[in-house]
Design a protein around this motif. Sequence first.
Motif, PDB file in Angstrom:
ATOM      1  N   LEU B 135      -8.798  74.162 -55.258  1.00  0.00           N
ATOM      2  CA  LEU B 135      -8.568  72.852 -55.871  1.00  0.00           C
ATOM      3  C   LEU B 135      -9.172  71.744 -55.014  1.00  0.00           C
ATOM      4  O   LEU B 135      -9.690  70.758 -55.521  1.00  0.00           O
ATOM      5  CB  LEU B 135      -7.070  72.596 -56.057  1.00  0.00           C
ATOM      6  N   ARG B 136      -9.125  71.979 -53.691  1.00  0.00           N
ATOM      7  CA  ARG B 136      -9.612  70.944 -52.766  1.00  0.00           C
ATOM      8  C   ARG B 136     -11.113  70.714 -52.911  1.00  0.00           C
ATOM      9  O   ARG B 136     -11.601  69.587 -52.867  1.00  0.00           O
ATOM     10  CB  ARG B 136      -9.270  71.337 -51.330  1.00  0.00           C
ATOM     11  N   ALA B 137     -11.851  71.812 -53.094  1.00  0.00           N
ATOM     12  CA  ALA B 137     -13.315  71.685 -53.237  1.00  0.00           C
ATOM     13  C   ALA B 137     -13.641  70.854 -54.477  1.00  0.00           C
ATOM     14  O   ALA B 137     -14.487  69.951 -54.424  1.00  0.00           O
ATOM     15  CB  ALA B 137     -13.940  73.076 -53.333  1.00  0.00           C
ATOM     16  N   VAL B 138     -12.952  71.126 -55.569  1.00  0.00           N
ATOM     17  CA  VAL B 138     -13.210  70.380 -56.809  1.00  0.00           C
ATOM     18  C   VAL B 138     -12.798  68.912 -56.643  1.00  0.00           C
ATOM     19  O   VAL B 138     -13.552  68.001 -57.003  1.00  0.00           O
ATOM     20  CB  VAL B 138     -12.462  71.024 -57.998  1.00  0.00           C
ATOM     21  N   PHE B 139     -11.612  68.682 -56.088  1.00  0.00           N
ATOM     22  CA  PHE B 139     -11.126  67.308 -55.911  1.00  0.00           C
ATOM     23  C   PHE B 139     -12.096  66.517 -55.014  1.00  0.00           C
ATOM     24  O   PHE B 139     -12.431  65.365 -55.304  1.00  0.00           O
ATOM     25  CB  PHE B 139      -9.713  67.320 -55.302  1.00  0.00           C
ATOM     26  N   THR B 140     -12.562  67.146 -53.936  1.00  0.00           N
ATOM     27  CA  THR B 140     -13.465  66.470 -53.003  1.00  0.00           C
ATOM     28  C   THR B 140     -14.765  66.072 -53.694  1.00  0.00           C
ATOM     29  O   THR B 140     -15.218  64.927 -53.587  1.00  0.00           O
ATOM     30  CB  THR B 140     -13.766  67.389 -51.794  1.00  0.00           C
ATOM     31  N   GLU B 161     -15.407  73.812 -67.696  1.00  0.00           N
ATOM     32  CA  GLU B 161     -13.991  73.879 -68.077  1.00  0.00           C
ATOM     33  C   GLU B 161     -13.116  74.192 -66.873  1.00  0.00           C
ATOM     34  O   GLU B 161     -12.024  73.620 -66.714  1.00  0.00           O
ATOM     35  CB  GLU B 161     -13.774  74.933 -69.185  1.00  0.00           C
ATOM     36  N   ALA B 162     -13.585  75.123 -66.024  1.00  0.00           N
ATOM     37  CA  ALA B 162     -12.808  75.472 -64.820  1.00  0.00           C
ATOM     38  C   ALA B 162     -12.715  74.271 -63.880  1.00  0.00           C
ATOM     39  O   ALA B 162     -11.673  74.043 -63.254  1.00  0.00           O
ATOM     40  CB  ALA B 162     -13.445  76.661 -64.111  1.00  0.00           C
ATOM     41  N   VAL B 163     -13.792  73.489 -63.798  1.00  0.00           N
ATOM     42  CA  VAL B 163     -13.764  72.277 -62.955  1.00  0.00           C
ATOM     43  C   VAL B 163     -12.698  71.318 -63.480  1.00  0.00           C
ATOM     44  O   VAL B 163     -11.884  70.795 -62.717  1.00  0.00           O
ATOM     45  CB  VAL B 163     -15.153  71.587 -62.932  1.00  0.00           C
ATOM     46  N   THR B 165     -10.061  71.965 -65.295  1.00  0.00           N
ATOM     47  CA  THR B 165      -8.713  72.514 -65.084  1.00  0.00           C
ATOM     48  C   THR B 165      -8.281  72.347 -63.629  1.00  0.00           C
ATOM     49  O   THR B 165      -7.156  71.924 -63.336  1.00  0.00           O
ATOM     50  CB  THR B 165      -8.699  74.015 -65.459  1.00  0.00           C
ATOM     51  N   ARG B 166      -9.193  72.663 -62.712  1.00  0.00           N
ATOM     52  CA  ARG B 166      -8.837  72.568 -61.293  1.00  0.00           C
ATOM     53  C   ARG B 166      -8.640  71.121 -60.848  1.00  0.00           C
ATOM     54  O   ARG B 166      -7.766  70.827 -60.032  1.00  0.00           O
ATOM     55  CB  ARG B 166      -9.909  73.246 -60.420  1.00  0.00           C
ATOM     56  N   LEU B 167      -9.447  70.214 -61.389  1.00  0.00           N
ATOM     57  CA  LEU B 167      -9.276  68.799 -61.038  1.00  0.00           C
ATOM     58  C   LEU B 167      -7.913  68.299 -61.526  1.00  0.00           C
ATOM     59  O   LEU B 167      -7.199  67.595 -60.806  1.00  0.00           O
ATOM     60  CB  LEU B 167     -10.407  67.959 -61.653  1.00  0.00           C
ATOM     61  N   HIS B 168      -7.555  68.703 -62.722  1.00  0.00           N
ATOM     62  CA  HIS B 168      -6.259  68.319 -63.294  1.00  0.00           C
ATOM     63  C   HIS B 168      -5.122  68.826 -62.407  1.00  0.00           C
ATOM     64  O   HIS B 168      -4.202  68.080 -62.061  1.00  0.00           O
ATOM     65  CB  HIS B 168      -6.174  68.910 -64.704  1.00  0.00           C
ATOM     66  N   ARG B 169      -5.214  70.081 -62.018  1.00  0.00           N
ATOM     67  CA  ARG B 169      -4.177  70.663 -61.160  1.00  0.00           C
ATOM     68  C   ARG B 169      -4.130  69.960 -59.802  1.00  0.00           C
ATOM     69  O   ARG B 169      -3.046  69.696 -59.269  1.00  0.00           O
ATOM     70  CB  ARG B 169      -4.430  72.158 -60.948  1.00  0.00           C
ATOM     71  N   ALA B 170      -5.310  69.676 -59.262  1.00  0.00           N
ATOM     72  CA  ALA B 170      -5.362  69.022 -57.942  1.00  0.00           C
ATOM     73  C   ALA B 170      -4.715  67.645 -57.997  1.00  0.00           C
ATOM     74  O   ALA B 170      -3.931  67.268 -57.120  1.00  0.00           O
ATOM     75  CB  ALA B 170      -6.818  68.896 -57.469  1.00  0.00           C
ATOM     76  N   ARG B 171      -5.020  66.883 -59.034  1.00  0.00           N
ATOM     77  CA  ARG B 171      -4.449  65.531 -59.160  1.00  0.00           C
ATOM     78  C   ARG B 171      -2.934  65.602 -59.243  1.00  0.00           C
ATOM     79  O   ARG B 171      -2.224  64.849 -58.568  1.00  0.00           O
ATOM     80  CB  ARG B 171      -4.998  64.866 -60.422  1.00  0.00           C
ATOM     81  N   LEU B 172      -2.434  66.516 -60.088  1.00  0.00           N
ATOM     82  CA  LEU B 172      -0.979  66.609 -60.259  1.00  0.00           C
ATOM     83  C   LEU B 172      -0.307  67.135 -58.991  1.00  0.00           C
ATOM     84  O   LEU B 172       0.774  66.692 -58.613  1.00  0.00           O
ATOM     85  CB  LEU B 172      -0.652  67.516 -61.456  1.00  0.00           C
ATOM     86  N   TRP B 173      -0.964  68.086 -58.356  1.00  0.00           N
ATOM     87  CA  TRP B 173      -0.422  68.674 -57.128  1.00  0.00           C
ATOM     88  C   TRP B 173      -0.304  67.606 -56.042  1.00  0.00           C
ATOM     89  O   TRP B 173       0.734  67.471 -55.389  1.00  0.00           O
ATOM     90  CB  TRP B 173      -1.338  69.809 -56.665  1.00  0.00           C
ATOM     91  N   LEU B 174      -1.364  66.830 -55.840  1.00  0.00           N
ATOM     92  CA  LEU B 174      -1.352  65.793 -54.800  1.00  0.00           C
ATOM     93  C   LEU B 174      -0.351  64.695 -55.140  1.00  0.00           C
ATOM     94  O   LEU B 174       0.351  64.186 -54.277  1.00  0.00           O
ATOM     95  CB  LEU B 174      -2.758  65.195 -54.619  1.00  0.00           C
ATOM     96  N   ARG B 175      -0.293  64.329 -56.402  1.00  0.00           N
ATOM     97  CA  ARG B 175       0.661  63.299 -56.841  1.00  0.00           C
ATOM     98  C   ARG B 175       2.089  63.735 -56.511  1.00  0.00           C
ATOM     99  O   ARG B 175       2.883  62.968 -55.959  1.00  0.00           O
ATOM    100  CB  ARG B 175       0.541  63.050 -58.347  1.00  0.00           C
ATOM    101  N   GLU B 176       2.392  64.969 -56.839  1.00  0.00           N
ATOM    102  CA  GLU B 176       3.736  65.494 -56.593  1.00  0.00           C
ATOM    103  C   GLU B 176       4.042  65.503 -55.095  1.00  0.00           C
ATOM    104  O   GLU B 176       5.110  65.082 -54.661  1.00  0.00           O
ATOM    105  CB  GLU B 176       3.816  66.919 -57.170  1.00  0.00           C
ATOM    106  N   ARG B 177       3.055  65.950 -54.331  1.00  0.00           N
ATOM    107  CA  ARG B 177       3.227  66.079 -52.883  1.00  0.00           C
ATOM    108  C   ARG B 177       3.412  64.696 -52.243  1.00  0.00           C
ATOM    109  O   ARG B 177       4.264  64.510 -51.382  1.00  0.00           O
ATOM    110  CB  ARG B 177       1.996  66.815 -52.345  1.00  0.00           C
TER     111      ARG B 177
END
Lengths: 87, 191
Positions: B135-140, B161-163, B165-177
Amino acid sequence: MDAPDLPVDCQNLVRDLSLYLDGELSPRRRAEIEQHLATCANCHAVVDTVRKTIQLYQDLPQPKLSPAARERLYRALALNEFLPPTK
Amino acid sequence: LLGRLRAGDKTACAECIELHSPAVYRLALRLTRDEAEAEDVVQETFFNAFKGIDRFDGRSALSTWLYRIAHNAALMRLRKVKPEAMSIEDEALSDDGGLVPRQLFDWCCLPEQDFDTDEARAELERAIGELPERLRAVFTLRELEGLSTEETATALDLSPEAVKTRLHRARLWLRERLSTYFTELAHAHED
């Protein structure tokens, strides 16, 4: 707001949230989301804080290769005589 | 530049380094989280790029191709140095990974000075450091380097599509954290 308690409208908003932020939704779906956001404080908070999260990362200072590391890079590539002066 | 690189022009190599090494280093450092490792990744990237420049077909930007080499080099190192971390990541990605928002306090409107502190910046760095590598590679690349979905997909050998999905997960993951930290900060102001 655990998964089983998440209302369907909120679940759908979270699913489409990145498409919404990136402007990739149809005008109709975008309008539906904006209507939902106007009445749902929880989803509003999620959208606000995702936006803020992205902005905070974009505002972080950018790490830079140190002058010594740059010199090592040129030396490792046998390009030391082409090393431009540090700006 | 490409023609001169193919001809083995060393001035062109220096120009390429000047132009692209800052971004390659930022990606390498985000992935390895270690300055010495990131420096080695940058060296490996340009060494492999200049050696294999004839294999670059020019269908993507040179910068995208360099990101791809750097990403592969960083991954090889991560797998060698921390194989256990990579398998933990696989597990972390199998749960909801922040996809269901649980922290619902709206901390975005805290006073700006609360975000502009060394402590807040350290928290941001810790959070992105804990983000699973995939997720970090995509977010970066998408958020910090400003690549498009298609460019990120090419650089990381993923589908668009995978990009997404991973960007979406990264954003939500970081927001939560980050919500844990900033919500506590907001409540501390209230006390």
